[in-house]
Design a protein around this motif. Structure first.
Motif, PDB file in Angstrom:
ATOM      1  N   SER A 121     -63.151  -0.871   2.669  1.00 53.68           N
ATOM      2  CA  SER A 121     -64.225  -1.453   1.777  1.00 53.68           C
ATOM      3  C   SER A 121     -63.983  -1.126   0.129  1.00 53.68           C
ATOM      4  O   SER A 121     -64.036  -1.416  -0.524  1.00 53.68           O
ATOM      5  CB  SER A 121     -65.479  -0.895   2.039  1.00 53.68           C
ATOM      6  N   THR A 122     -63.475   0.360   0.348  1.00 54.70           N
ATOM      7  CA  THR A 122     -62.952   0.819  -0.812  1.00 54.70           C
ATOM      8  C   THR A 122     -61.739   0.117  -1.672  1.00 54.70           C
ATOM      9  O   THR A 122     -61.780  -0.244  -2.801  1.00 54.70           O
ATOM     10  CB  THR A 122     -62.864   2.576  -0.829  1.00 54.70           C
ATOM     11  N   ALA A 123     -60.795  -0.055  -0.610  1.00 58.72           N
ATOM     12  CA  ALA A 123     -59.436  -0.786  -1.073  1.00 58.72           C
ATOM     13  C   ALA A 123     -59.862  -2.271  -1.580  1.00 58.72           C
ATOM     14  O   ALA A 123     -59.459  -2.823  -2.609  1.00 58.72           O
ATOM     15  CB  ALA A 123     -58.684  -0.924   0.102  1.00 58.72           C
ATOM     16  N   ILE A 124     -60.876  -2.883  -0.921  1.00 58.56           N
ATOM     17  CA  ILE A 124     -61.180  -4.327  -1.247  1.00 58.56           C
ATOM     18  C   ILE A 124     -61.898  -4.245  -2.465  1.00 58.56           C
ATOM     19  O   ILE A 124     -61.496  -5.005  -3.416  1.00 58.56           O
ATOM     20  CB  ILE A 124     -62.129  -4.880  -0.063  1.00 58.56           C
ATOM     21  N   ASP A 125     -62.650  -3.093  -2.690  1.00 59.76           N
ATOM     22  CA  ASP A 125     -63.420  -3.024  -4.129  1.00 59.76           C
ATOM     23  C   ASP A 125     -62.515  -2.853  -5.273  1.00 59.76           C
ATOM     24  O   ASP A 125     -62.605  -3.263  -6.311  1.00 59.76           O
ATOM     25  CB  ASP A 125     -64.500  -1.918  -3.943  1.00 59.76           C
ATOM     26  N   LEU A 126     -61.502  -2.136  -4.991  1.00 61.16           N
ATOM     27  CA  LEU A 126     -60.210  -1.888  -6.054  1.00 61.16           C
ATOM     28  C   LEU A 126     -59.773  -3.335  -6.346  1.00 61.16           C
ATOM     29  O   LEU A 126     -59.620  -3.509  -7.483  1.00 61.16           O
ATOM     30  CB  LEU A 126     -59.423  -0.927  -5.408  1.00 61.16           C
ATOM     31  N   LEU A 127     -59.264  -4.203  -5.380  1.00 58.69           N
ATOM     32  CA  LEU A 127     -58.483  -5.429  -5.741  1.00 58.69           C
ATOM     33  C   LEU A 127     -59.575  -6.226  -6.401  1.00 58.69           C
ATOM     34  O   LEU A 127     -59.122  -6.872  -7.119  1.00 58.69           O
ATOM     35  CB  LEU A 127     -58.207  -5.825  -4.359  1.00 58.69           C
ATOM     36  N   VAL A 128     -60.864  -6.342  -6.049  1.00 61.79           N
ATOM     37  CA  VAL A 128     -61.830  -7.328  -6.719  1.00 61.79           C
ATOM     38  C   VAL A 128     -61.872  -6.577  -8.145  1.00 61.79           C
ATOM     39  O   VAL A 128     -61.815  -7.543  -9.066  1.00 61.79           O
ATOM     40  CB  VAL A 128     -63.305  -7.072  -6.024  1.00 61.79           C
ATOM     41  N   LYS A 129     -62.018  -5.304  -8.212  1.00 57.08           N
ATOM     42  CA  LYS A 129     -62.436  -4.883  -9.791  1.00 57.08           C
ATOM     43  C   LYS A 129     -61.071  -5.129 -10.659  1.00 57.08           C
ATOM     44  O   LYS A 129     -61.276  -5.254 -11.786  1.00 57.08           O
ATOM     45  CB  LYS A 129     -62.961  -3.599  -9.785  1.00 57.08           C
ATOM     46  N   HIS A 130     -59.864  -5.155 -10.020  1.00 55.59           N
ATOM     47  CA  HIS A 130     -58.639  -5.364 -10.833  1.00 55.59           C
ATOM     48  C   HIS A 130     -57.703  -6.605 -10.537  1.00 55.59           C
ATOM     49  O   HIS A 130     -56.700  -6.633 -10.641  1.00 55.59           O
ATOM     50  CB  HIS A 130     -57.857  -4.105 -10.540  1.00 55.59           C
ATOM     51  N   TYR A 131     -58.751  -7.515 -10.223  1.00 54.62           N
ATOM     52  CA  TYR A 131     -58.274  -8.895  -9.826  1.00 54.62           C
ATOM     53  C   TYR A 131     -57.415  -9.681 -11.179  1.00 54.62           C
ATOM     54  O   TYR A 131     -56.208 -10.124 -10.897  1.00 54.62           O
ATOM     55  CB  TYR A 131     -59.310  -9.856  -9.570  1.00 54.62           C
ATOM     56  N   HIS A 132     -58.004  -9.343 -12.356  1.00 46.56           N
ATOM     57  CA  HIS A 132     -57.187  -9.898 -13.447  1.00 46.56           C
ATOM     58  C   HIS A 132     -55.906  -9.156 -13.625  1.00 46.56           C
ATOM     59  O   HIS A 132     -54.959  -9.920 -13.849  1.00 46.56           O
ATOM     60  CB  HIS A 132     -58.143  -9.615 -14.631  1.00 46.56           C
ATOM     61  N   GLU A 185     -48.923   1.739 -15.614  1.00 44.17           N
ATOM     62  CA  GLU A 185     -48.093   2.617 -14.676  1.00 44.17           C
ATOM     63  C   GLU A 185     -49.176   3.483 -13.833  1.00 44.17           C
ATOM     64  O   GLU A 185     -48.973   3.934 -12.751  1.00 44.17           O
ATOM     65  CB  GLU A 185     -47.043   3.358 -15.437  1.00 44.17           C
ATOM     66  N   VAL A 186     -50.077   4.016 -14.626  1.00 46.26           N
ATOM     67  CA  VAL A 186     -51.320   4.702 -14.030  1.00 46.26           C
ATOM     68  C   VAL A 186     -51.751   3.950 -12.916  1.00 46.26           C
ATOM     69  O   VAL A 186     -52.120   4.264 -11.418  1.00 46.26           O
ATOM     70  CB  VAL A 186     -52.030   5.270 -14.990  1.00 46.26           C
ATOM     71  N   PHE A 187     -52.448   2.508 -13.347  1.00 50.50           N
ATOM     72  CA  PHE A 187     -52.955   1.544 -12.209  1.00 50.50           C
ATOM     73  C   PHE A 187     -52.002   1.525 -11.111  1.00 50.50           C
ATOM     74  O   PHE A 187     -52.433   1.263 -10.036  1.00 50.50           O
ATOM     75  CB  PHE A 187     -53.225   0.363 -13.050  1.00 50.50           C
ATOM     76  N   GLU A 188     -50.788   1.213 -11.373  1.00 42.92           N
ATOM     77  CA  GLU A 188     -49.709   1.157 -10.286  1.00 42.92           C
ATOM     78  C   GLU A 188     -49.609   2.213  -9.507  1.00 42.92           C
ATOM     79  O   GLU A 188     -49.810   2.017  -8.040  1.00 42.92           O
ATOM     80  CB  GLU A 188     -48.356   0.827 -11.046  1.00 42.92           C
ATOM     81  N   LEU A 189     -49.851   3.327 -10.044  1.00 38.61           N
ATOM     82  CA  LEU A 189     -49.881   4.544  -8.931  1.00 38.61           C
ATOM     83  C   LEU A 189     -51.143   4.607  -8.388  1.00 38.61           C
ATOM     84  O   LEU A 189     -51.119   5.240  -7.098  1.00 38.61           O
ATOM     85  CB  LEU A 189     -49.661   5.926  -9.872  1.00 38.61           C
ATOM     86  N   THR A 190     -52.086   4.247  -8.968  1.00 39.32           N
ATOM     87  CA  THR A 190     -53.486   4.260  -8.202  1.00 39.32           C
ATOM     88  C   THR A 190     -53.589   3.259  -6.869  1.00 39.32           C
ATOM     89  O   THR A 190     -54.088   3.553  -5.944  1.00 39.32           O
ATOM     90  CB  THR A 190     -54.588   3.829  -9.258  1.00 39.32           C
ATOM     91  N   ILE A 191     -52.829   2.211  -7.125  1.00 38.80           N
ATOM     92  CA  ILE A 191     -52.665   1.053  -6.004  1.00 38.80           C
ATOM     93  C   ILE A 191     -51.724   1.829  -4.831  1.00 38.80           C
ATOM     94  O   ILE A 191     -52.121   1.636  -3.669  1.00 38.80           O
ATOM     95  CB  ILE A 191     -51.713  -0.143  -6.723  1.00 38.80           C
ATOM     96  N   LYS A 192     -50.806   2.596  -5.247  1.00 34.61           N
ATOM     97  CA  LYS A 192     -50.076   3.515  -4.322  1.00 34.61           C
ATOM     98  C   LYS A 192     -50.849   4.472  -3.572  1.00 34.61           C
ATOM     99  O   LYS A 192     -50.712   4.523  -2.226  1.00 34.61           O
ATOM    100  CB  LYS A 192     -48.750   4.331  -4.880  1.00 34.61           C
ATOM    101  N   LEU A 193     -51.664   5.133  -4.252  1.00 41.46           N
ATOM    102  CA  LEU A 193     -52.669   5.892  -3.522  1.00 41.46           C
ATOM    103  C   LEU A 193     -53.485   5.273  -2.642  1.00 41.46           C
ATOM    104  O   LEU A 193     -53.822   5.870  -1.510  1.00 41.46           O
ATOM    105  CB  LEU A 193     -53.428   7.008  -4.764  1.00 41.46           C
TER     106      LEU A 193
END
Length: 638
Positions: free
Chosen positions: A323-334, A301-309
């Motif tokens: 670039s920051t958003a792309i990095d977030l998606l890459v690191k949490h691809y799994h 749920e914390v990760f989900e709210l981080t995605i919303k942020l």
């Protein structure tokens, strides 16, 4: 003092009532001094004493005039006293909170009388917080929150501007409470510790002030000068890394999402690398040994709210945050793809909600797809494939609501035990694939199982977002027509050619048949909703009805653009005859689907229903849909 114009606030029983002197506000004179109120309340009593016993009897009353007098006494007491160990301050604040629960206790014409001593309390909090006991600060924050909420409902815009005076002193106190909790976090073992409550109330006050006051230079200056955002992010990262205080983590993220919609504060969040810090804390927390993790802390749920942020910051900052958003998606691809896979295998409400937030970020990031591809082509390609597979499964489940509900009620049921015979992915030539998709499944909901309409609406919302993502990452219709007319840059279709019905198999990607089935689903949903509206029965709200039209138009546009790509740049195993058969099949399918509206139009006309209530008048006559259908006719006649 007469009881005229007064309001009862009731009596609350206390276990210590017999030990207290009976207290009645009827004895207070209009000439009463603040010091008399302090002496009046400052008696020997248990600290757990409930302030409700200040009212001797339900028949006794207290007026707004009395409350303002007590509020002034509280304000003066904060400046006069040097001993905050006494519970007198908490008792007065708690008593005022109890009184403000009655909306008649504060009148619009007397707001100024409440505002002045309250402002003094805010300044006292800022100046003397280091000497105050934690319970005193909690009581004062609780009172200020209730006061702001009540004033918000009564005041106009000119009065709300006054709360700008609260920003600077409040910011100083808020930073103190944030850093105090962060310092004590490693030693706190009970999540009911009062320091958590103090920060939670401070956050609530923060949100009230943001809503009440307009953002200006004074506002930004106070936030930046006192390092409020830095302190909030630092405390949030500490709670995540220690797996403590989940409700507080959620409140901190919610507050950051709120301020991220303000351009100046969004810039500040980006300059302190807020998302990068939270992302790093999430990774550390995820890699913690299992025995160190607490069950009460919801990492997902914390990760989900981080995605919303991240989504909110991307909307506000655009390319500065890409670039920051792309990095977030890459690191949490799994984590994100695991959520998509869970939906394909066994959908549930929490996975659908999590996937909706992740897909929203993906959709907004498609505006910068060239930046994404240049920064990390591999993750871009993988996400496109995963979304395509998940979107295909969503259409399959939306067509079979009974099967969807059965999976949600029995999440551990293997799919091979509930095979749907109508999910064949290949059909014989000259059949009508659009109608094949609607054959009922043999697997019915078990007795006592009911289709949850809220879940189905959430699923349809996710479906529309995933279709939008696929629309944005693939050549749109205007790009395809430009390629056709000028013969340049012709690309191959990334969508499978088959026009069969979508299956519930988890690894099937979108096909032309998937789009046809989605169009059929939208038409039937729209007609059903219009029938309900015309019959004065419960129907969808305007936003949900528009969502159906949006999904229909997106699916129809994707179907035609991908069919054109297949026609002009076909695979090696497709000949001219098969290309023409494909267009004939598509035209036949669309004619069959839209005939549902034509039949309903005739039926409604024969029933003397007005044309304005006819779905054909609002759907078939939409310019974009008319243009797409005409394009299909022109292409089929060539």
């Amino acid at each position: 003092m007469s009881a005229v114009g007064r309001t009862s606030i009731g009596k609350i029983d206390s276990p210590k009532t017999d030990e207290l002197d009976k207290i009645s506000l009827d004895s207070l004179d209009k000439t009463i001094l603040e010091k008399d109120i302090v002496a009046f309340l400052n008696k020997e009593f248990d600290r757990k004493y409930n302030p409700g016993v200040l009212i001797e009897d339900p028949d006794k009353f207290v007026s707004e005039y009395d409350l303002v007098k007590i509020l002034r006494a509280l304000s003066n007491q904060l400046y006069l006293t040097s001993d905050f160990d006494l519970p007198i301050v908490s008792v007065i604040a708690d008593f005022l909170v109890l009184a403000l629960r009655n909306p008649e206790m504060m009148k619009k014409e007397n707001l100024e009388d409440w505002y002045r001593p309250s402002t003094s309390i805010v300044y006292a909090l800022s100046e003397k917080c280091e000497n105050m006991r934690i319970n005193v600060m909690i009581s004062l924050n609780n009172f200020l929150c209730h006061l702001l909420q009540t004033m918000h409902d009564l005041s106009d815009m000119s009065f709300k501007c006054k709360f700008m005076d609260w920003i600077t002193p409040w910011a100083s106190f808020f930073r103190f409470s944030l850093r105090l909790l962060e310092k004590k976090m490693p030693t706190i073992t009970d999540e009911k510790d009062p320091h958590f409550k103090l920060v939670s109330l401070s956050l609530a006050l923060f949100q009230h002030i943001i809503i009440l006051s307009e953002c200006n230079q004074t506002w930004f200056y106070a936030i930046r000068r006192h390092l409020i955002l830095e302190s909030m992010v630092s405390l949030l990262c500490t709670t995540i890394e220690l797996h403590k205080g989940f409700p507080l983590s959620r409140s901190l993220l919610t507050s950051l999402i709120l301020v991220s919609t303000v351009s100046g504060l969004a810039d500040s969040l980006q300059s302190i690398q807020a998302v990068e810090q939270i992302n790093e804390a999430l990774q550390k927390s995820r890699d913690m040994p299992q025995e160190s993790k607490k069950e009460t802390f919801s990492w997902l749920e914390v990760f989900e709210l981080t995605i919303k942020l991240a989504t909110s910051l991307l909307i506000t900052l655009r390319h500065q945050f890409a670039s920051t958003a792309i990095d977030l998606l890459v690191k949490h691809y799994h984590e994100i793809t695991t959520c998509f896979i869970n939906i394909r295998n066994s959908p549930d409400a929490s996975s659908i909600e999590e996937a909706t937030h992740a897909t929203s970020l993906l959709c907004n990031l498609t505006s910068f797809k060239h930046v994404w591809m240049s920064q990390d082509q591999s993750s871009y390609d993988k996400y496109v494939v995963e979304v395509s597979k998940t979107c295909n499964s969503l259409i399959a489940f939306a067509l079979r609501p009974g099967l969807l509900q059965h999976f949600m009620n029995h999440p551990h049921l293997p799919k091979n035990q509930s095979k749907d015979p109508s999910s064949s992915s290949s059909l014989k030539p000259n059949t009508v694939p659009g109608l094949e998709t609607h054959r009922p499944s043999k697997l019915r909901p078990l007795e006592g199982e009911h289709i949850n309409l809220d879940v189905h609406q959430a699923l349809f919302k996710l479906l529309s977002q995933m279709l939008l993502f696929l629309h944005n990452v693939n050549p749109n219709l205007s790009e395809v027509l430009t390629m056709v007319n000028f013969g340049i840059g012709m690309k191959s279709s990334q969508i499978e050619i088959g026009i069969g019905a979508p299956s519930i198999e988890a690894n099937k990607a979108m096909s032309l048949g998937s789009f046809l089935s989605c169009i059929s689903l939208c038409i039937r949903m729209y007609v059903k909703n219009e029938k309900s509206a015309n019959a004065s029965e419960p129907s969808l709200d305007q936003h949900s009805a528009n969502k159906i039209i949006f999904t229909l138009e997106t699916s129809l546009s994707m179907l035609i653009s991908q069919a054109l790509l297949t026609h002009y740049n076909p695979p090696s195993n497709i000949n001219e005859r098969e290309k023409q058969m494909l267009w004939d099949e598509i035209r036949a399918e669309l004619n069959s689907m839209f005939s549902v509206i034509t039949r309903y139009k005739r039926k409604s006309s024969s029933s003397n229903l007005g044309l304005s209530k006819n779905p054909g008048s609002s759907l078939m006559e939409r310019p974009f849909i008319k243009m797409l259908l005409q394009l299909v006719e022109l292409r089929s006649n060539k």
